[in-house]
Design an enzyme around this catalytic site. Structure first.
Site, PDB file in Angstrom:
ATOM      1  N   ASP A  58       0.875  -1.163   0.000  1.00 22.45           N
ATOM      2  CA  ASP A  58       0.000   0.000   0.000  1.00 22.45           C
ATOM      3  C   ASP A  58       0.914   1.215   0.000  1.00 22.45           C
ATOM      4  OD1 ASP A  58      -1.624   2.173   0.669  1.00 22.45           O
ATOM      5  OD2 ASP A  58      -2.903   0.990   2.002  1.00 22.45           O
ATOM      6  N   ASN A  85       1.340   5.321 -10.163  1.00 23.06           N
ATOM      7  CA  ASN A  85       0.011   5.224 -10.764  1.00 23.06           C
ATOM      8  C   ASN A  85      -1.116   4.980  -9.760  1.00 23.06           C
ATOM      9  OD1 ASN A  85      -1.997   4.524 -13.027  1.00 23.06           O
ATOM     10  ND2 ASN A  85      -1.900   2.613 -11.860  1.00 23.06           N
ATOM     11  N   SER A 136      -0.897  11.769 -13.382  1.00 23.46           N
ATOM     12  CA  SER A 136      -1.762  12.836 -12.893  1.00 23.46           C
ATOM     13  C   SER A 136      -3.128  12.681 -13.563  1.00 23.46           C
ATOM     14  CB  SER A 136      -1.117  14.200 -13.176  1.00 23.46           C
ATOM     15  OG  SER A 136      -1.923  15.259 -12.711  1.00 23.46           O
ATOM     16  N   TYR A 150      -9.777  15.769  -5.320  1.00 26.19           N
ATOM     17  CA  TYR A 150      -9.010  15.019  -6.312  1.00 26.19           C
ATOM     18  C   TYR A 150      -8.031  15.939  -7.033  1.00 26.19           C
ATOM     19  CZ  TYR A 150      -8.029  11.995 -10.317  1.00 26.19           C
ATOM     20  OH  TYR A 150      -7.397  11.242 -11.276  1.00 26.19           O
ATOM     21  N   LYS A 154      -3.740  16.280  -7.319  1.00 24.63           N
ATOM     22  CA  LYS A 154      -3.050  16.185  -8.607  1.00 24.63           C
ATOM     23  C   LYS A 154      -2.306  17.485  -8.921  1.00 24.63           C
ATOM     24  CE  LYS A 154      -4.294  11.956  -9.627  1.00 24.63           C
ATOM     25  NZ  LYS A 154      -3.300  10.865  -9.645  1.00 24.63           N
ATOM     26  N   THR A 185     -10.985   2.653 -17.328  1.00 24.85           N
ATOM     27  CA  THR A 185     -10.068   1.992 -16.406  1.00 24.85           C
ATOM     28  C   THR A 185     -10.756   1.308 -15.231  1.00 24.85           C
ATOM     29  OG1 THR A 185      -9.829   3.998 -15.086  1.00 24.85           O
ATOM     30  CG2 THR A 185      -8.280   3.686 -16.912  1.00 24.85           C
TER      31      THR A 185
END
Length: 280
Positions: A58, A85, A136, A150, A154, A185
């Site tokens: 993790d 990622n 990102s 979020y 980033k 994804t």
């Protein structure tokens, strides 16, 4: 024959991470695939036992990162490409987002990648080369209602990475910031996206983003395999870009955002420039 590259990829069990891993394997490289739960990688490991190794980690457990990186280098001799990622979606207005949610997301999207980057840099400097790929988002260049937390993480990752690129360039180390738009994804899949408790007062703003995420799984236009190929092409370029928007939606959004910023700066340029001390 060229020497296979050693890739260390986080969040490798699905989405971009798995696509990048598969692309590297297809190119004849060796992948160290990092995931919280490695069972999802069993089939890929079985198919490519000489090219893929799965490690349970993790990335928010930063205390283990130095140990993991040192072990990989000890057994493989080097790390050529680090791909940060691992990540997830978080949806909620600023007022809806709890401090715990915000801190948890920063742990995942900023502090984990920063720790991994620090861990690999001494080895890359010693070998006078390498690449760090920071996954990102188009949300790392601009934000909108519901994606405040979020995008904050980033934006922070991109700020760190832009400075990093200048710092490590003398050692032959590349930094690539990847800014995907909507790709298929599983990031919006059931149980994948996190939602802050909803307030009716933001139904028309952040609420619209909630509905988009809830209904968006499986309809995104982007192909992760093509994204992986584009990343490889960028890393192989004679002059790699610092930022790589992926998907027509990302390219359009970034260009429109840059135009809007330029318009604002030029509209207020006279006042902005007039804030210096008056000369005697």
């Amino acid at each position: 024959m060229s020497i296979p590259k050693i890739w260390l990829i986080t969040g490798a069990s699905s989405g971009f991470g798995r696509a990048i891993a598969q692309d590297a394997i297809d190119a004849g490289d060796i992948v160290i695939a990092v995931a919280r739960r490695t069972a999802a990688l069993d089939e890929l490991v079985a198919a490519h036992p000489d090219q893929l190794e799965a490690i349970a980690l993790d990335v928010t457990d930063t205390a283990r990162i130095d140990e993991v990186v040192a072990d990989v280098v000890a057994r493989h001799g080097r790390i050529d490409v680090l791909v940060n990622n691992a990540g997830r979606t978080q949806v909620g207005a600023v007022e809806e987002t709890t401090e715990a949610e915000l801190r948890g997301l920063f742990d995942l999207h900023l502090f984990g990648p920063a720790a991994l980057t620090r861990a690999v840099l001494p080895h890359m400097r010693a070998q006078r080369g390498g690449a760090i790929v920071q996954m990102s988002s188009v949300g790392g260049q601009l934000s909108f209602a519901g994606f405040s937390a979020y995008s904050a993480t980033k934006f922070a990752l991109e700020g760190l990475s832009e400075a990093l690129a200048e710092e490590v360039a003398p050692f032959g180390i590349k930094v690539l910031i990847v800014e995907p738009g909507a790709f298929r994804t599983g990031l919006f899949g059931p149980g994948a996206a996190a939602f802050s408790p909803e307030s009716d007062v933001y139904a028309d703003t952040a609420g619209a983003t909630r509905r988009m995420v809830e209904a968006g799984d499986g309809t995104q236009p982007g192909d992760p395999a093509k994204a992986a190929a584009a990343i490889r092409a960028a890393l192989s370029a004679e002059k790699p870009p610092l930022r790589l928007p992926l998907g027509a939606d990302s390219v359009d959004a970034v260009l429109d955002h840059l135009d809007a910023i330029r318009e604002d700066v030029l509209a207020w340029e006279k006042i902005s420039r007039a804030t210096t001390f008056d000369e005697d």
